[in-house]
Design a protein around this motif. Structure first.
Motif, mmCIF file in Angstrom:
data_model
loop_
_atom_site.group_PDB
_atom_site.id
_atom_site.type_symbol
_atom_site.label_atom_id
_atom_site.label_comp_id
_atom_site.label_asym_id
_atom_site.label_seq_id
_atom_site.Cartn_x
_atom_site.Cartn_y
_atom_site.Cartn_z
ATOM 1 N N LYS A 216 33.547 65.529 51.340
ATOM 2 C CA LYS A 216 32.979 66.502 50.405
ATOM 3 C C LYS A 216 33.647 67.881 50.488
ATOM 4 O O LYS A 216 33.218 68.812 49.800
ATOM 5 N N ALA A 217 34.685 68.013 51.291
ATOM 6 C CA ALA A 217 35.369 69.304 51.424
ATOM 7 C C ALA A 217 35.897 69.783 50.073
ATOM 8 O O ALA A 217 36.351 68.978 49.253
ATOM 9 N N GLU A 218 35.824 71.092 49.860
ATOM 10 C CA GLU A 218 36.313 71.641 48.579
ATOM 11 C C GLU A 218 37.781 71.285 48.375
ATOM 12 O O GLU A 218 38.189 70.810 47.318
ATOM 13 N N ILE A 219 38.584 71.540 49.394
ATOM 14 C CA ILE A 219 39.997 71.146 49.402
ATOM 15 C C ILE A 219 40.235 70.456 50.741
ATOM 16 O O ILE A 219 39.810 70.949 51.781
ATOM 17 N N LEU A 220 40.902 69.312 50.708
ATOM 18 C CA LEU A 220 41.104 68.528 51.925
ATOM 19 C C LEU A 220 42.593 68.281 52.150
ATOM 20 O O LEU A 220 43.323 67.928 51.217
ATOM 21 N N ILE A 221 43.019 68.474 53.390
ATOM 22 C CA ILE A 221 44.389 68.149 53.784
ATOM 23 C C ILE A 221 44.308 67.118 54.904
ATOM 24 O O ILE A 221 43.801 67.408 55.994
ATOM 25 N N LEU A 222 44.754 65.899 54.627
ATOM 26 C CA LEU A 222 44.802 64.837 55.624
ATOM 27 C C LEU A 222 46.187 64.857 56.248
ATOM 28 O O LEU A 222 47.171 64.486 55.608
ATOM 29 N N ASP A 223 46.238 65.272 57.495
ATOM 30 C CA ASP A 223 47.514 65.469 58.175
ATOM 31 C C ASP A 223 47.934 64.225 58.954
ATOM 32 O O ASP A 223 47.113 63.593 59.629
ATOM 33 N N ASP A 224 49.220 63.901 58.847
ATOM 34 C CA ASP A 224 49.833 62.820 59.632
ATOM 35 C C ASP A 224 49.235 61.456 59.323
ATOM 36 O O ASP A 224 49.050 60.625 60.212
ATOM 37 N N ILE A 225 48.947 61.227 58.071
ATOM 38 C CA ILE A 225 48.401 59.936 57.682
ATOM 39 C C ILE A 225 49.460 58.854 57.878
ATOM 40 O O ILE A 225 50.637 59.069 57.615
ATOM 41 N N GLY A 226 49.026 57.721 58.376
ATOM 42 C CA GLY A 226 49.947 56.641 58.694
ATOM 43 C C GLY A 226 50.255 56.574 60.173
ATOM 44 O O GLY A 226 50.754 55.557 60.668
ATOM 45 N N ALA A 227 49.971 57.650 60.915
ATOM 46 C CA ALA A 227 50.231 57.665 62.353
ATOM 47 C C ALA A 227 49.044 57.122 63.144
ATOM 48 O O ALA A 227 49.148 56.911 64.356
ATOM 49 N N GLU A 228 47.915 56.894 62.459
ATOM 50 C CA GLU A 228 46.740 56.353 63.142
ATOM 51 C C GLU A 228 46.959 54.884 63.506
ATOM 52 O O GLU A 228 47.807 54.204 62.920
ATOM 53 N N GLN A 229 46.190 54.421 64.461
ATOM 54 C CA GLN A 229 46.255 52.994 64.817
ATOM 55 C C GLN A 229 45.726 52.188 63.640
ATOM 56 O O GLN A 229 44.590 52.363 63.210
ATOM 57 N N ALA A 230 46.555 51.325 63.106
ATOM 58 C CA ALA A 230 46.216 50.608 61.887
ATOM 59 C C ALA A 230 45.165 49.531 62.153
ATOM 60 O O ALA A 230 45.384 48.608 62.932
ATOM 61 N N THR A 231 44.010 49.692 61.509
ATOM 62 C CA THR A 231 42.975 48.657 61.537
ATOM 63 C C THR A 231 42.391 48.539 60.137
ATOM 64 O O THR A 231 42.396 49.507 59.364
ATOM 65 N N SER A 232 41.876 47.373 59.827
ATOM 66 C CA SER A 232 41.258 47.163 58.516
ATOM 67 C C SER A 232 40.058 48.082 58.333
ATOM 68 O O SER A 232 39.808 48.604 57.241
ATOM 69 N N TRP A 233 39.318 48.300 59.426
ATOM 70 C CA TRP A 233 38.106 49.119 59.335
ATOM 71 C C TRP A 233 38.432 50.564 59.007
ATOM 72 O O TRP A 233 37.811 51.162 58.125
ATOM 73 N N VAL A 234 39.398 51.157 59.695
ATOM 74 C CA VAL A 234 39.788 52.543 59.409
ATOM 75 C C VAL A 234 40.322 52.662 57.985
ATOM 76 O O VAL A 234 39.994 53.610 57.261
ATOM 77 N N ARG A 235 41.120 51.722 57.574
ATOM 78 C CA ARG A 235 41.713 51.773 56.232
ATOM 79 C C ARG A 235 40.656 51.657 55.140
ATOM 80 O O ARG A 235 40.645 52.439 54.180
ATOM 81 N N ASP A 236 39.749 50.658 55.291
ATOM 82 C CA ASP A 236 38.812 50.334 54.207
ATOM 83 C C ASP A 236 37.475 51.064 54.290
ATOM 84 O O ASP A 236 36.891 51.402 53.263
ATOM 85 N N GLU A 237 36.989 51.309 55.506
ATOM 86 C CA GLU A 237 35.657 51.893 55.665
ATOM 87 C C GLU A 237 35.683 53.394 55.942
ATOM 88 O O GLU A 237 34.653 54.053 55.887
ATOM 89 N N VAL A 238 36.859 53.910 56.244
ATOM 90 C CA VAL A 238 36.975 55.343 56.492
ATOM 91 C C VAL A 238 37.868 55.996 55.439
ATOM 92 O O VAL A 238 37.392 56.776 54.604
ATOM 93 N N LEU A 239 39.158 55.664 55.459
ATOM 94 C CA LEU A 239 40.100 56.302 54.547
ATOM 95 C C LEU A 239 39.754 56.028 53.088
ATOM 96 O O LEU A 239 39.697 56.959 52.276
ATOM 97 N N GLN A 240 39.510 54.795 52.752
ATOM 98 C CA GLN A 240 39.237 54.477 51.348
ATOM 99 C C GLN A 240 37.936 55.101 50.856
ATOM 100 O O GLN A 240 37.847 55.547 49.704
#
Length: 303
Positions: A216-240
């Motif tokens: 809900k941030a007015e302006i959001l900057i997601l830094d270093d995306i892709g460097a996280e440990q890749a899991t289906s849960w982080v991708r689908d339940e958090v990032l998406q």
């Protein structure tokens, strides 16, 4: 300020007792600021007599204020004379220096950092070196975003490139300029660290709260995306979830990454050797909607 006034009152009484009253009165009335106040408000002799102790308090406090005396209690405020029901009184107003400090603090408070250097709060466009001409196109894009904000259909940037070329640095400067020029609030979030924090929040049942605060941030900057440990849960339940909300609400979203769109999609599609191409495409569709891909070339400035 009441405690300050009481302390000053006691100090003032002690000071008065040490000096001959007539000499003190002459010194008070000879004070230029006091004389101007008396003339401006056309005080009668009775009103002057009633105001003498306050005039003296004003002189003492002004002297401490101007000298930067450590015993001066009203830090950031200067003493002034005012009328109060028929006699002079002393009050305190904010100094220009205090107002500037408060304004500066308000600007930095609108820039929220999550697992990023504190120094990023104070970066401005003036801190961006354009000695490398490859930075100029990005600088122009960011300056234009600030100038146009807020306007309909403003898209963010997906800024990718090698490590240390200044991606996060330049976006942090943009966040500061948005706060200063437009009063806008920005969240700069190191996504790999955030992914770990959200996983840990499962134990406390606060996953939704963690995600809601970001999405809900007015302006959001997601830094270093892709460097996280890749899991289906982080991708689908958090990032998406974050991206879906921001896409529906048309909220400005920026990204930094070492991966291009194409390479990030490949990474998101390959979770522990499993082909999840369709799920990765869903995420990338939202990123592409929110941000324009932008490559920043340059040397590693961290070395």
């Amino acid at each position: 300020m009441e405690k300050v006034a009481q302390a000053i009152k006691h100090s003032n009484k002690a000071h008065l007792s040490q000096i001959n009253t007539d000499e003190l009165k002459q010194a008070i009335l000879a004070d230029t600021k006091v004389a101007d106040f008396i003339a401006t408000h056309r005080l009668s002799n009775r009103e002057i007599e009633l105001s003498l102790s306050k005039f003296n308090q004003f002189r003492i406090e002004r002297e401490k204020f101007l000298a930067g005396d450590e015993t001066y209690l009203a830090k950031g405020y200067e003493p002034i004379l005012v009328m109060n029901e028929g006699y002079a009184d002393v009050t305190y107003r904010e100094t220009k220096a205090l107002k500037l400090a408060q304004a500066k603090q308000a600007i930095t408070e609108r820039v929220s950092l999550v697992n990023l250097p504190k120094s990023y709060k104070n970066l401005t466009f003036d801190d961006i070196s354009l000695d490398d001409k490859r930075r100029q196109p990005l600088f122009t894009e960011l300056a234009k975003f600030v100038a146009d904000y807020p306007s309909a259909d403003q898209k963010g940037l997906y800024l990718y490139g090698d490590m240390g070329v200044g991606k996060s640095f330049m976006l942090a400067a943009m966040a500061h300029e948005l706060s200063k020029a437009k009063g806008a609030s920005t969240v700069l979030l190191h996504f790999p660290s955030f992914a770990i924090d959200v996983k840990n929040a499962i134990n406390t049942g606060t996953v939704k709260d963690e995600i809601d605060a970001v999405k809900k941030a007015e302006i959001l900057i997601l830094d270093d995306i892709g460097a996280e440990q890749a899991t289906s849960w982080v991708r689908d339940e958090v990032l998406q979830v974050i991206l879906q909300y921001r896409m529906l609400e048309d909220l400005p979203t920026f990204f930094t990454s070492n991966y291009s769109f194409k390479d990030l999609e490949k990474k998101l599609a390959n979770i522990k050797g499993t082909d999840e191409t369709w799920q990765a495409k869903r995420v990338m569709e939202r990123i592409r909607y929110l941000a324009k891909e932008f490559y920043l070339a340059g040397d590693n400035r961290r070395n």
